[in-house]
Design a protein around this motif. Structure first.
Motif, PDB file in Angstrom:
ATOM      1  N   CYS A   1      39.381  51.614  41.920  1.00 47.36           N
ATOM      2  CA  CYS A   1      40.052  52.662  41.148  1.00 47.36           C
ATOM      3  C   CYS A   1      39.285  53.977  41.110  1.00 47.36           C
ATOM      4  O   CYS A   1      39.783  54.960  40.579  1.00 47.36           O
ATOM      5  N   PHE A   2      38.071  54.006  41.662  1.00 43.62           N
ATOM      6  CA  PHE A   2      37.353  55.276  41.728  1.00 43.62           C
ATOM      7  C   PHE A   2      38.027  56.223  42.714  1.00 43.62           C
ATOM      8  O   PHE A   2      37.741  57.414  42.727  1.00 43.62           O
ATOM      9  N   GLU A   3      38.925  55.683  43.543  1.00 44.41           N
ATOM     10  CA  GLU A   3      39.746  56.513  44.425  1.00 44.41           C
ATOM     11  C   GLU A   3      41.203  56.321  44.011  1.00 44.41           C
ATOM     12  O   GLU A   3      41.632  55.198  43.760  1.00 44.41           O
ATOM     13  N   GLU A   4      41.967  57.412  43.938  1.00 44.86           N
ATOM     14  CA  GLU A   4      43.374  57.357  43.518  1.00 44.86           C
ATOM     15  C   GLU A   4      44.178  56.366  44.353  1.00 44.86           C
ATOM     16  O   GLU A   4      45.011  55.639  43.827  1.00 44.86           O
ATOM     17  N   ARG A   5      43.929  56.323  45.659  1.00 39.38           N
ATOM     18  CA  ARG A   5      44.707  55.416  46.508  1.00 39.38           C
ATOM     19  C   ARG A   5      44.374  53.960  46.214  1.00 39.38           C
ATOM     20  O   ARG A   5      45.223  53.088  46.358  1.00 39.38           O
ATOM     21  N   GLY A   6      43.165  53.666  45.763  1.00 40.56           N
ATOM     22  CA  GLY A   6      42.809  52.312  45.354  1.00 40.56           C
ATOM     23  C   GLY A   6      43.527  51.918  44.075  1.00 40.56           C
ATOM     24  O   GLY A   6      44.063  50.815  43.957  1.00 40.56           O
ATOM     25  N   LEU A   7      43.546  52.834  43.112  1.00 41.12           N
ATOM     26  CA  LEU A   7      44.269  52.599  41.859  1.00 41.12           C
ATOM     27  C   LEU A   7      45.754  52.373  42.142  1.00 41.12           C
ATOM     28  O   LEU A   7      46.352  51.420  41.629  1.00 41.12           O
ATOM     29  N   ALA A   8      46.335  53.215  42.986  1.00 42.72           N
ATOM     30  CA  ALA A   8      47.757  53.073  43.326  1.00 42.72           C
ATOM     31  C   ALA A   8      48.015  51.747  44.035  1.00 42.72           C
ATOM     32  O   ALA A   8      49.019  51.076  43.759  1.00 42.72           O
ATOM     33  N   ALA A   9      47.105  51.343  44.924  1.00 39.86           N
ATOM     34  CA  ALA A   9      47.277  50.082  45.665  1.00 39.86           C
ATOM     35  C   ALA A   9      47.251  48.877  44.727  1.00 39.86           C
ATOM     36  O   ALA A   9      48.052  47.948  44.879  1.00 39.86           O
ATOM     37  N   ILE A  10      46.354  48.889  43.751  1.00 40.86           N
ATOM     38  CA  ILE A  10      46.293  47.782  42.791  1.00 40.86           C
ATOM     39  C   ILE A  10      47.582  47.722  41.974  1.00 40.86           C
ATOM     40  O   ILE A  10      48.171  46.645  41.800  1.00 40.86           O
ATOM     41  N   LYS A  11      48.031  48.857  41.478  1.00 42.55           N
ATOM     42  CA  LYS A  11      49.262  48.879  40.671  1.00 42.55           C
ATOM     43  C   LYS A  11      50.460  48.389  41.482  1.00 42.55           C
ATOM     44  O   LYS A  11      51.273  47.611  40.983  1.00 42.55           O
ATOM     45  N   GLU A  12      50.551  48.810  42.736  1.00 41.05           N
ATOM     46  CA  GLU A  12      51.647  48.361  43.605  1.00 41.05           C
ATOM     47  C   GLU A  12      51.556  46.855  43.863  1.00 41.05           C
ATOM     48  O   GLU A  12      52.567  46.151  43.843  1.00 41.05           O
TER      49      GLU A  12
ATOM     50  N   ASP B   1      52.632  44.968  40.818  1.00 44.08           N
ATOM     51  CA  ASP B   1      54.098  45.033  40.714  1.00 44.08           C
ATOM     52  C   ASP B   1      54.764  44.041  41.668  1.00 44.08           C
ATOM     53  O   ASP B   1      55.686  43.324  41.280  1.00 44.08           O
ATOM     54  N   ARG B   2      54.297  44.005  42.917  1.00 44.56           N
ATOM     55  CA  ARG B   2      54.886  43.069  43.897  1.00 44.56           C
ATOM     56  C   ARG B   2      54.718  41.616  43.459  1.00 44.56           C
ATOM     57  O   ARG B   2      55.588  40.790  43.698  1.00 44.56           O
ATOM     58  N   GLN B   3      53.592  41.322  42.827  1.00 47.27           N
ATOM     59  CA  GLN B   3      53.312  39.954  42.380  1.00 47.27           C
ATOM     60  C   GLN B   3      53.951  39.654  41.026  1.00 47.27           C
ATOM     61  O   GLN B   3      53.851  38.533  40.527  1.00 47.27           O
ATOM     62  N   GLU B   4      54.564  40.673  40.422  1.00 48.38           N
ATOM     63  CA  GLU B   4      55.170  40.574  39.093  1.00 48.38           C
ATOM     64  C   GLU B   4      54.152  40.138  38.034  1.00 48.38           C
ATOM     65  O   GLU B   4      54.434  39.340  37.148  1.00 48.38           O
ATOM     66  N   ILE B   5      52.957  40.707  38.156  1.00 45.02           N
ATOM     67  CA  ILE B   5      51.889  40.473  37.183  1.00 45.02           C
ATOM     68  C   ILE B   5      51.831  41.702  36.282  1.00 45.02           C
ATOM     69  O   ILE B   5      51.588  42.817  36.749  1.00 45.02           O
ATOM     70  N   ILE B   6      52.072  41.482  35.004  1.00 46.50           N
ATOM     71  CA  ILE B   6      52.111  42.584  34.044  1.00 46.50           C
ATOM     72  C   ILE B   6      50.794  42.635  33.279  1.00 46.50           C
ATOM     73  O   ILE B   6      50.351  41.639  32.704  1.00 46.50           O
ATOM     74  N   VAL B   7      50.176  43.821  33.282  1.00 43.35           N
ATOM     75  CA  VAL B   7      48.952  44.068  32.520  1.00 43.35           C
ATOM     76  C   VAL B   7      49.157  45.348  31.715  1.00 43.35           C
ATOM     77  O   VAL B   7      50.121  46.078  31.924  1.00 43.35           O
ATOM     78  N   ASP B   8      48.232  45.620  30.811  1.00 45.23           N
ATOM     79  CA  ASP B   8      48.376  46.787  29.944  1.00 45.23           C
ATOM     80  C   ASP B   8      47.763  48.055  30.516  1.00 45.23           C
ATOM     81  O   ASP B   8      48.173  49.159  30.164  1.00 45.23           O
ATOM     82  N   ASP B   9      46.773  47.892  31.410  1.00 41.32           N
ATOM     83  CA  ASP B   9      46.143  49.066  32.001  1.00 41.32           C
ATOM     84  C   ASP B   9      45.331  48.635  33.214  1.00 41.32           C
ATOM     85  O   ASP B   9      44.933  47.469  33.322  1.00 41.32           O
ATOM     86  N   VAL B  10      45.074  49.584  34.114  1.00 34.79           N
ATOM     87  CA  VAL B  10      44.210  49.388  35.272  1.00 34.79           C
ATOM     88  C   VAL B  10      43.245  50.567  35.276  1.00 34.79           C
ATOM     89  O   VAL B  10      43.678  51.724  35.253  1.00 34.79           O
ATOM     90  N   VAL B  11      41.931  50.274  35.287  1.00 31.66           N
ATOM     91  CA  VAL B  11      40.922  51.332  35.155  1.00 31.66           C
ATOM     92  C   VAL B  11      39.748  51.099  36.116  1.00 31.66           C
ATOM     93  O   VAL B  11      39.607  50.023  36.694  1.00 31.66           O
ATOM     94  N   SER B  12      38.896  52.109  36.225  1.00 35.11           N
ATOM     95  CA  SER B  12      37.737  52.027  37.120  1.00 35.11           C
ATOM     96  C   SER B  12      36.453  51.624  36.398  1.00 35.11           C
ATOM     97  O   SER B  12      35.440  51.389  37.036  1.00 35.11           O
ATOM     98  N   HIS B  13      36.485  51.571  35.092  1.00 38.84           N
ATOM     99  CA  HIS B  13      35.282  51.292  34.295  1.00 38.84           C
ATOM    100  C   HIS B  13      35.592  50.215  33.251  1.00 38.84           C
ATOM    101  O   HIS B  13      36.753  50.028  32.885  1.00 38.84           O
ATOM    102  N   LYS B  14      34.575  49.560  32.770  1.00 37.46           N
ATOM    103  CA  LYS B  14      34.782  48.518  31.759  1.00 37.46           C
ATOM    104  C   LYS B  14      34.922  49.150  30.372  1.00 37.46           C
ATOM    105  O   LYS B  14      33.966  49.705  29.849  1.00 37.46           O
ATOM    106  N   PRO B  15      36.095  49.043  29.785  1.00 37.94           N
ATOM    107  CA  PRO B  15      36.266  49.556  28.421  1.00 37.94           C
ATOM    108  C   PRO B  15      35.704  48.549  27.410  1.00 37.94           C
ATOM    109  O   PRO B  15      35.416  47.404  27.772  1.00 37.94           O
ATOM    110  N   PRO B  16      35.565  48.935  26.146  1.00 39.83           N
ATOM    111  CA  PRO B  16      35.146  47.963  25.133  1.00 39.83           C
ATOM    112  C   PRO B  16      36.111  46.782  25.118  1.00 39.83           C
ATOM    113  O   PRO B  16      37.323  46.966  25.209  1.00 39.83           O
ATOM    114  N   ALA B  17      35.562  45.581  25.040  1.00 38.84           N
ATOM    115  CA  ALA B  17      36.396  44.380  25.079  1.00 38.84           C
ATOM    116  C   ALA B  17      35.715  43.241  24.351  1.00 38.84           C
ATOM    117  O   ALA B  17      34.496  43.260  24.153  1.00 38.84           O
TER     118      ALA B  17
END
Length: 135
Positions: free
Chosen positions: A70-81, A84-100
């Motif tokens: 996700c540090f590259e826009e095309r990587g982020l777009a590829a993961i989201k696509e 979607d193709r796998q019909e896996i729903i998540v709340d967000d896709v990011v390049s860094h680890k947020p608090p969890a």
């Protein structure tokens, strides 16, 4: 009352956020059996059962996917696509680890308080898909 809410949720920048579970993408969601082929090349199927696991986790937690792709826009777009193709729903896709409350990663060593054992654990480490019987 406020103490109860804060024990169940994160307080960040004055905003209370729902609890979050962070999953690494490659090796946890994407089976990664072909290895890295490029930031926007994701050729493999999901890890068996991960879609159903994420569906169950999302009933109680916010699910965020993290990937260095996700540090590259095309990587982020590829993961989201791919998701979607796998019909896996998540709340967000990011390049860094947020608090969890927990991080799920195929390339992690759980720290058990024994710092002296870390060099040996690092030397012996193999992700699950490189251990005998998995590949």
């Amino acid at each position: 009352m406020a103490g109860e809410i804060l024990s169940k949720k994160w307080l960040r920048r004055g905003v209370i956020l729902d609890r979050t579970v962070v999953l690494d993408f490659d090796g946890v969601i994407h089976s990664y059996s072909s290895g890295f082929k490029g930031v926007d090349v994701i050729p493999d199927p999901p890890v068996p059962g991960i879609k159903e696991a994420i569906e169950k986790i999302r009933k109680q937690y916010r699910v965020v996917v993290v990937s260095t792709r996700c540090f590259e826009e095309r990587g982020l777009a590829a993961i989201k696509e791919w998701l979607d193709r796998q019909e896996i729903i998540v709340d967000d896709v990011v390049s860094h680890k947020p608090p969890a409350i927990v991080y799920i990663d195929d390339r992690a060593i759980t720290f058990d308080g024994d710092a002296g054992a870390l060099p040996d654990k690092i030397k012996r480490f193999k992700p699950w898909y490189k251990k005998s019987g998995n590949k």
